[in-house]
Write an enzyme that holds these catalytic residues in place. Structure first.
Site, PDB file in Angstrom:
ATOM      1  N   GLY A 649       7.486  -5.100   8.464  1.00  0.00           N
ATOM      2  CA  GLY A 649       7.235  -3.988   7.553  1.00  0.00           C
ATOM      3  C   GLY A 649       5.747  -3.779   7.395  1.00  0.00           C
ATOM      4  O   GLY A 649       4.950  -4.312   8.170  1.00  0.00           O
ATOM      5  N   PHE A 651       3.629  -4.851   5.286  1.00  0.00           N
ATOM      6  CA  PHE A 651       2.741  -5.951   4.932  1.00  0.00           C
ATOM      7  C   PHE A 651       3.204  -7.305   5.435  1.00  0.00           C
ATOM      8  O   PHE A 651       2.721  -8.330   5.004  1.00  0.00           O
ATOM      9  CB  PHE A 651       2.571  -6.018   3.418  1.00  0.00           C
ATOM     10  CG  PHE A 651       1.798  -4.865   2.899  1.00  0.00           C
ATOM     11  CD1 PHE A 651       0.462  -4.732   3.203  1.00  0.00           C
ATOM     12  CD2 PHE A 651       2.407  -3.890   2.129  1.00  0.00           C
ATOM     13  CE1 PHE A 651      -0.266  -3.663   2.742  1.00  0.00           C
ATOM     14  CE2 PHE A 651       1.681  -2.815   1.668  1.00  0.00           C
ATOM     15  CZ  PHE A 651       0.343  -2.698   1.964  1.00  0.00           C
ATOM     16  N   ASP A 777       8.231   4.500  -0.943  1.00  0.00           N
ATOM     17  CA  ASP A 777       8.422   4.347   0.502  1.00  0.00           C
ATOM     18  C   ASP A 777       9.899   4.427   0.867  1.00  0.00           C
ATOM     19  O   ASP A 777      10.415   3.573   1.587  1.00  0.00           O
ATOM     20  CB  ASP A 777       7.809   3.024   0.955  1.00  0.00           C
ATOM     21  CG  ASP A 777       7.411   3.048   2.437  1.00  0.00           C
ATOM     22  OD1 ASP A 777       7.121   1.982   2.990  1.00  0.00           O
ATOM     23  OD2 ASP A 777       7.439   4.135   3.039  1.00  0.00           O
TER      24      ASP A 777
END
Ligand SMILES: *[C@@H]1O[C@H](CO)[C@@H](O)[C@H](O)[C@H]1NC(C)=O
Ligand SMILES: *[C@@H]1O[C@H](CO)[C@@H](O)[C@H](O)[C@H]1NC(C)=O
Ligand SMILES: *[C@@H]1O[C@H](CO)[C@@H](O)[C@H](O)[C@H]1NC(C)=O
Ligand SMILES: *[C@@H]1O[C@H](CO)[C@@H](O)[C@H](O)[C@H]1NC(C)=O
Ligand SMILES: *[C@@H]1O[C@H](CO)[C@@H](O)[C@H](O)[C@H]1NC(C)=O
Length: 954
Positions: A649, A651, A777
């Site tokens: 993803g 991060f 998101d």
């Protein structure tokens, strides 16, 4: 009788028009057919019409007066004739046809916000009824036709933001009825015609951002109706004319030119002025006292000139002033005391080349309550740091480098100013208090916005800061620039600096600091300048991170240092033992002191323990923390092997693993944060903070978290979630999913269920009390499915709590804070830097719906620049839904192979998909305020499921 009469009259009328309208070279244009033809000509030159705005044009079953953007007259000779043409923000590309000039009765031509190219047709001049020409924000080229000067009825000419060249036609001075003239942001050259001064009705006039030369015509002083005069950003020379008759003028902007001379004292007669901007010229002399008469002025901007003398006392009369910008002049003397009573002042700046002096008035408890920026660098102010600033609770920047300020930093700055992002007191004579050396820093109660701290070249002294961690300092995690060089600091570097992971510049040189160089600096990825030269540091210099680059690290003139990379040319270290105990200390700090993290844990385990209240009490917090260690997660995921990697993803990476929770072996998803990725720590905190507060059947459940160091001593953070075996929605929509050799497709009912699940989750988040939670998101890869295909919204790494008070700048400081989701799903207003809002989530949700039911990604290259998924669907609604619906949804055997020919327009599935797409369209409106509320979207989807649920079962 009547019929015969009008029959006779028509030719007469025709010839009348022909003779009076001789400017029309094309001949006689008097009937509706001419308008019809002219509009078709207009359409024929439009090359691109992405939203099909002109689809009604030329359709014989639609009367001309009902074509989009066309308005006709209703009375007299205008009856049935085109009087207005209005096509705004439609991205039409092509040229403006001169046939428009055949629309004899046209009053308004309104085509802004398109991509029209070519020239402004000179033929327009023939339209003697035309009152308004509005063509701003296009790509028009060439000169402004001088013929336009003959349009005696013209009231509005707005052609700003184009690529017009040449000079302004003097003929425009004949437009006796002109009220608005905007030609800003073009490439005009030449001078401003004196004739403009004839336009006695002119109210708004802007020529900003061109390349106009010559002087500001004195004749503009005759424009007695003028309210707005904007000529900034040109190459104008000469002096400012008196303009004293412009008694309605509210905006005067002459900044960024080459004007010389003094400010005429007559400007003080312009008592309607709200904004006066004369920045960046070569103006001289003193600031006239008369400006103090501008009693409703809100903004006075005079920076980057050569003003001399002192700031007139009368400025203190401007009770509504919000901006006072006098930077970079040659002003001298003290500040008028009345300035400190300007209760609306937000920006006060006198930095730069000035020679202002004097001290600040004492704190009277109620000065400058709205102040955001107080910038006085490079002057000669003396005395103590003004404590009245502590009452300016909005203060973001206080910069006072290179003055003669003395005394200590008042600790109230630290405790009261919760929005401070920049504090610069370099090159003064500031001293430390006796009791606490970093006393001010220690007082920073809520410094999460502080980015720049420069205390260099003062007289800060210190002793024995060893081991003492000013606990609150850990809150200053935004700090990027720390300069405390050239003081008399003693002792060691406070370990709390470790928490400032965003540090870019550290300069502690020229002090008497001692002890070791803490290793944690090597782990700060952003650090690019590190200077501790001229101190008494000793021990081993680390070799990683910033220390591997000898040119960014300045460590000279410290006698006791050893080791480090060879380029530093230090002697080798003799023993290796100094490192270990120290290392342990860092671990202790990193594990123990991230307060947000601890709060997070406490709350998670509070929930966790609810069920087992009897035997687990609060003491279990640390036990649980210890139990989910790095080692355990590592073994649970087979050392984070690629075989267990189930996704990556924004991060970090997500691994599948098995861990023991409450005596049971549970399959989990372990999200490991990539802390080298800028913003990952904040993302971790955000996700932690969000998930501890939420519980909903359609949100992923967090089981535990881990914050520790890995085997190399590097920070390690991970979140452990319940494992959802059916993966994410992205996979189901766009990749073939095979199970037991069978090809699986999400059928219409499942997709409807999933959309309802996601909408329920969003509704829950948006209704969250006390603050709504914004996910930021929403996209298919963040929607996870359990074994019953119930959707769970995951990845809260960008989530944030929505503070009503949108002036909150705490958000703006970091890269993480600026992240607004994923291209294609992020709301268009986020691209303009707007604050996140629940309507942004609604937009993403709308796109998600469109994607789920068309099978097309918003980033599909098919859409290119001109088109978007939203427009693509909108254009097809409602008749062509059958063509754009995901064909897998229309196959009769539900296996997605081959499309049934039997699908009819009336098919329940088509009706159902159409209704869903309409909701998707309403949610993904470009204009946030036009979007559906998630609550309403949810209700409508539930109604659709109730209505079609059975009939569309595959
Ligand atoms: C013309 O307009 C009518 C009525 O809106 C519509 O039914 C028809 O499809 C249109 N014809 C074309 C060729 O677009
Ligand atoms: C205006 O209309 C006349 C008559 O219909 C036509 O001949 C002429 O070409 C038109 N002018 C333009 C510029 O289209
Ligand atoms: C106007 O000034 C700008 C900036 O000084 C300069 O680049 C430009 O060439 C000038 N234009 C003209 C027409 O003098
Ligand atoms: C301008 O203001 C001054 C007083 O400040 C006054 O004496 C003078 O008459 C005014 N001039 C005009 C043209 O209004
Ligand atoms: C005006 O100020 C600028 C910069 O402060 C300086 O370079 C220039 O010489 C000054 N001009 C005059 C006329 O004083």
């Amino acid at each position: 009788m009547v019929g015969a009469g009008s029959f006779l009259l028509v030719p007469l009328f025709l010839s009348l028009v022909a003779s009076t309208n001789s400017a029309l070279s094309s001949g006689i244009a008097t009937n509706i057919a001419t308008d019809h033809l002219a509009l078709l000509f207009f359409k024929s030159l439009i090359r691109l019409d992405p939203s099909q705005a002109l689809v009604s044009w030329g359709n014989n079953s639609i009367p001309l007066c009902q074509w989009r953007g066309v308005t006709c007259g209703s009375r007299g000779s205008r009856r049935g004739r085109v009087t207005e043409l209005e096509l705004e923000n439609l991205s039409l590309a092509g040229a403006i046809s001169s046939s428009v000039a055949n629309l004899t009765f046209l009053r308004r031509l309104h085509l802004p916000g398109n991509n029209l190219q070519g020239k402004i047709p000179r033929e327009l001049a023939a339209l003697s009824n035309l009152e308004s020409i509005v063509l701003f924000q296009n790509m028009l080229e060439g000169e402004i036709p001088h013929e336009l000067g003959s349009m005696h009825n013209l009231k509005v000419l707005n052609v700003s933001y184009n690529k017009l060249t040449g000079s302004i036609p003097t003929s425009l001075g004949n437009l006796a009825n002109l009220e608005i003239l905007y030609i800003a942001h073009n490439d005009l050259t030449g001078e401003i015609p004196t004739e403009i001064g004839n336009l006695v009705k002119l109210s708004k006039f802007s020529l900003s951002t061109n390349q106009l030369r010559g002087s500001v015509p004195i004749s503009l002083g005759n424009l007695s109706s003028l309210t707005v005069l904007i000529l900034h950003t040109n190459n104008l020379t000469g002096s400012i004319p008196p303009l004293q008759n412009l008694s309605f003028l509210t905006v005067l902007a002459l900044g960024t030119n080459d004007l010389t001379g003094c400010i005429p004292s007559q400007l003080g007669n312009l008592t309607s002025l709200v904004i006066l901007d004369l920045r960046a010229n070569y103006l001289t002399g003193s600031i006239p006292e008369s400006l103090g008469n501008l009693n409703i002025l809100e903004s006075l901007s005079l920076p980057f000139n050569n003003f001399t003398g002192s700031i007139p006392n009368s400025i203190g009369n401007l009770l509504f002033l919000k901006t006072l910008d006098l930077d970079n002049n040659e002003l001298e003397g003290p500040l008028p005391p009345a300035l400190f009573n300007l209760s609306y002042l937000e920006l006060f700046t006198v930095q730069g080349n000035n020679y202002l002096n004097g001290s600040f008035p004492p704190d009277n408890g109620n000065r400058l309550p709205h102040l955001e920026k107080f910038l006085i660098d490079y002057n000669q102010f003396h005395g103590p740091i003004p404590t009245f600033l502590c009452n300016s609770s909005m203060l973001q920047m206080f910069e006072a480098a290179q003055n003669l300020l003395t005394g200590t930093i008042p600790s109230c700055l630290g405790t009261h100013l919760k929005r401070l992002s920049s504090l610069v007191l370099a090159k003064n004579q500031i001293q430390a208090t006796q009791d606490a050396d970093w006393g001010f820093l220690a007082s920073l109660a809520n410094c999460s916005d502080l980015q720049l701290l420069d205390l260099s070249y003062n007289r800060l002294e210190g002793n024995q800061i060893y081991g003492e961690i000013p606990g609150s300092l850990g809150a200053c995690q935004s700090l990027q620039y720390l300069n405390a060089s050239h003081n008399n600091l003693e002792g060691t570097i406070p370990l709390s600096l470790e928490q400032m992971k965003g540090l870019l510049v550290v300069d502690l040189s020229h002090n008497n600091l001692s002890g070791n160089i803490p290793e944690f600096f090597a782990k700060m990825r952003g650090l690019s300048i590190f200077n501790i030269s001229f101190n008494n540091f000793k021990g081993q210099v680390p070799e990683d991170g910033i220390f591997s680059n000898a040119s960014s690290t300045t460590i000279i003139a410290n006698d006791g240092l050893c080791g480090g990379v060879p380029q530093l040319k230090l002697p080798p270290c003799t023993t290796h033992t100094t490192k270990r105990p120290y290392f342990r200390l860092i671990v202790a700090v990193s594990v123990g002191s991230t307060c947000l993290f601890v709060i997070c844990l406490m709350l998670i385990f509070f929930h966790w323990n609810k069920k087992k209240k009897d035997n687990h009490q609060t003491s279990t917090i640390s036990e649980h923390h210890v139990r989910v260690s790095y080692a355990e997660l590592s073994s649970a995921t087979d050392s984070f092997s690629s075989g267990n990697l189930i996704g990556t993803g924004s991060f970090g990476s997500v691994f599948k693993g098995k861990i023991m929770i409450e005596e049971l072996q549970v399959t989990v998803a372990v999200k490991v944060l990539n802390l080298q990725q800028h913003g990952a720590s904040q993302s971790f905190a955000a996700e932690c903070e969000t998930l501890r507060c939420v519980r909903h059947r359609n949100l992923v459940k967090i089981l535990t978290v881990c914050s520790s160091v890995d085997l190399r001593g590097i920070d390690f953070k991970a979140l452990v979630f319940e494992f959802l075996p059916n993966g994410n929605l992205e996979r189901w929509l766009h990749q073939s999913v095979e199970e037991d050799g069978e090809y699986k497709v999400l059928d219409l009912v499942k997709r409807l269920d999933i959309s309802i699940d996601v909408a329920s989750a969003l509704e829950y988040l948006h209704q969250h009390k006390p603050l709504p939670i914004i996910h930021c998101d929403i996209k298919p890869s963040n929607i996870l499915l359990n074994d019953d295909m119930v959707a769970h919204v995951g990845d809260f790494g960008l989530a944030r709590f929505y503070h009503e008070d949108s002036n909150d700048t705490s958000e703006k400081s970091s890269a993480w804070a600026r992240m607004r989701g994923t291209i294609g799903y992020a709301a268009p207003e986020y691209g303009l830097g707007n604050e996140v809002s629940i309507l942004g989530d609604v937009y993403s949700y709308g796109i998600l719906l469109l994607e789920m039911f068309t099978g097309r990604r918003p980033t599909d290259s098919k859409f290119g620049d001109e088109l978007s998924l939203h427009k693509y669907v909108q254009m097809a609604l409602p008749e062509r839904v059958i063509n754009i619906a995901d064909q897998q949804l229309l196959s009769n055997d539900g296996d997605g192979q081959g499309i049934s020919n039997s699908v009819k327009v009336g098919d329940a599935r088509i009706v159902c998909i159409t209704s869903v797409l309409q909701i998707g369209i309403a949610c993904s409106n470009d204009n946030p305020t036009d979007r559906l509320q998630i609550r309403d979207a949810l209700k409508e989807l539930q109604a659709i499921r109730d209505k079609f649920g059975v009939s569309v079962q595959g």
